[in-house]
Design an enzyme around this catalytic site. Structure first.
Site, PDB file in Angstrom:
ATOM      1  N   CYS A   1       0.831  -1.216   0.000  1.00 38.20           N
ATOM      2  CA  CYS A   1       0.000   0.000   0.000  1.00 38.20           C
ATOM      3  C   CYS A   1       0.864   1.264   0.000  1.00 38.20           C
ATOM      4  O   CYS A   1       0.378   2.359  -0.255  1.00 38.20           O
ATOM      5  CB  CYS A   1      -0.896   0.023   1.235  1.00 38.20           C
ATOM      6  SG  CYS A   1      -1.935  -1.417   1.371  1.00 38.20           S
TER       7      CYS A   1
ATOM      8  N   HIS B   1      -2.780   6.979   4.352  1.00 37.32           N
ATOM      9  CA  HIS B   1      -3.292   5.808   3.641  1.00 37.32           C
ATOM     10  C   HIS B   1      -4.649   5.457   4.252  1.00 37.32           C
ATOM     11  O   HIS B   1      -4.786   5.348   5.473  1.00 37.32           O
ATOM     12  CB  HIS B   1      -2.296   4.663   3.798  1.00 37.32           C
ATOM     13  CG  HIS B   1      -2.822   3.360   3.336  1.00 37.32           C
ATOM     14  ND1 HIS B   1      -3.490   3.216   2.138  1.00 37.32           N
ATOM     15  CD2 HIS B   1      -2.791   2.119   3.904  1.00 37.32           C
ATOM     16  CE1 HIS B   1      -3.841   1.952   1.993  1.00 37.32           C
ATOM     17  NE2 HIS B   1      -3.440   1.273   3.045  1.00 37.32           N
TER      18      HIS B   1
ATOM     19  N   ASN C   1     -10.100   0.516   1.461  1.00 37.78           N
ATOM     20  CA  ASN C   1      -8.649   0.540   1.301  1.00 37.78           C
ATOM     21  C   ASN C   1      -8.307   0.126  -0.137  1.00 37.78           C
ATOM     22  O   ASN C   1      -8.470  -1.031  -0.508  1.00 37.78           O
ATOM     23  CB  ASN C   1      -8.044  -0.444   2.326  1.00 37.78           C
ATOM     24  CG  ASN C   1      -6.531  -0.523   2.242  1.00 37.78           C
ATOM     25  OD1 ASN C   1      -5.927  -0.026   1.297  1.00 37.78           O
ATOM     26  ND2 ASN C   1      -5.929  -1.169   3.220  1.00 37.78           N
TER      27      ASN C   1
END
Ligand code: UT7
Length: 390
Positions: A113, A253, A283
């Site tokens: 990520c 994030h 996400n």
């Protein structure tokens, strides 16, 4: 010679199909209420069959290039951060380069990520070194195809999407002012697709055991993320030479609202200065930060001269932070090339904004480097001549 990498353009693209937490609750042992209160996610986007990660990337990239006012031929490099490329071989970056009709080099980068942040740092390094002018950085995923839709631990969290940025050389102090990159492979097994590996061939057994799908130790990742978010924030701000209250907006994030809240509470960073859009996308891994940036721009949350704090964390385990200035402030002026250190530091302090004592220290350091550089340039030819004679 240009030294800064300004954000010249940005764009995003998400699949049309919306999967709500209510729908998920009908097919999993979970409730809409649980998902919302434990993660903050209401819905996410899921790619339709036939929709590819490169298609999403190209759509986001076109938007970013249009905003930057550049053509694909103007690009010097394309960096694509992803964990879910179209194929393992060839690299999806080349597929994207071809679809965009660009003529530059392209490569794919994997840092979970955190990938987009790594991509920004690499792009900045090329630009700061004066080697390139326009770099397209993409973060994109179709992670839904690696999700076990019967595992409530992971299925509620993730979504698909793409975000892109054009970083462009600038002489004004803008763009990346500092960055921090980190990795700790001792936590590799906490977020892993164990079966797609060069260590073993994929068999029917792999598929039966769902080895081709994402496995996550949610609790461990949660603990890691809360810890690292605060640490990275402090480090990135310190390296930028700015004071914490000079940060106008944090774009973390978008993994779980509770992770972000817990870290901000610990840091004493006000939630009003944090941009969140995970309620609508979940996400999206490497796409999460550029998508959030694009939406923050669209909603007017970012203004000219604002200092942003971007923070990424995820599989690897990896993490990254950066202080990024969007546009310039009225007082920002180009800094003469001769005033730059010989070796670029990670942070680029703006002399005018430092306290007098630090200002003097930085000036002394630069003078010393200048002296060293002059001495070296005088001595090197002499040294080379004596070596040749020997
Ligand atoms: O990009 C980085 C990638 N990942 C992340 O950032 C994820 C980090 N982790 C998380 O966000 C959280 O750990 C989760 C959202 C995955 C789980 O939330 P949690 O509050 O940490 O739950 P937990 O793992 O401590 O589990 C508490 C309970 C468990 O039941 P028992 O063992 O106490 O009976 C779980 O089985 O909640 C259960 N649970 C669920 N219940 C309903 C886990 N997922 C669900 C669910 N619906 N979807």
């Amino acid at each position: 010679m240009p030294w800064y990498s300004r954000i010249a353009g940005w764009g995003m693209a998400v699949p049309r199909r919306v999967l709500t937490s209510r729908e998920l609750a009908q097919q999993l042992r979970t409730t809409e209420e649980w998902i919302l209160t434990r993660t903050g996610i209401r819905e996410r986007r899921i790619a339709e069959p036939g929709e590819t990660m490169s298609d999403l990337s190209v759509a986001a990239a076109r938007e970013a290039m249009a905003r930057a006012g550049i053509l694909p031929q103007d690009l010097d490099l394309i960096i694509v951060a992803t964990s879910t490329p179209d194929y393992v071989i060839p690299p999806v970056s080349s597929i994207i380069q071809h679809k965009l009709n660009a003529r530059c080099g392209a490569f794919t980068l994997g840092a979970g990520c955190t990938g987009f942040m790594y991509g920004m740092a690499v792009a900045h390094a090329f630009i700061a070194a004066g080697l390139m002018r326009n770099i397209l950085v993409i973060g994109a995923e179709i992670i839904s195809r690696n999700i076990d839709w019967t595992d409530r631990n992971t299925a509620v969290l993730f979504g698909d999407g793409a975000g892109a940025m054009v970083l462009q050389a600038s002489e004004l102090p803008t763009g990346l002012l500092s960055f921090v990159l980190g990795s700790d492979g001792s936590g590799a097994e906490h977020l892993i697709v164990p079966g797609i590996s060069t260590n073993a061939v994929i068999t029917e057994e792999t598929i039966r055991r769902k080895g081709h799908l994402l496995r996550m130790n949610g609790r461990e990742v949660f603990k890691f993320a809360t810890r690292v978010l605060g640490k990275v924030a402090i480090e990135a701000i310190a390296r930028s030479g700015l004071a914490p209250d000079e940060i106008d907006l944090m774009i973390p994030h978008q993994a779980n609202e509770r992770i972000i809240e817990a870290a901000c509470r610990e840091l004493g960073f006000p939630m009003e200065k944090v941009f969140l859009n995970l309620d609508r996308y979940g996400n999206t891994s490497a796409a999460s930060i550029p998508i959030a940036f694009a939406e923050a721009m669209e909603q007017g949350r970012i203004r000219e001269g604002d200092n942003l704090l971007l923070i990424g964390f995820g599989a690897g385990l990896t993490w990254a932070g950066a202080v990024v200035r969007y546009g310039v402030r009225p007082e920002d002026r180009p800094i003469a090339v001769e005033n730059w250190p010989v070796r670029l530091p990670v942070s680029l302090p703006d002399l005018n904004r430092l306290e007098p004592v630090r200002q003097a220290k930085v000036m002394a350091l630069r003078a010393r480097r200048q002296l060293l550089q002059t001495a070296m340039s005088l001595l090197l030819p002499f040294y080379a001549r004596t070596r040749r004679r020997r």
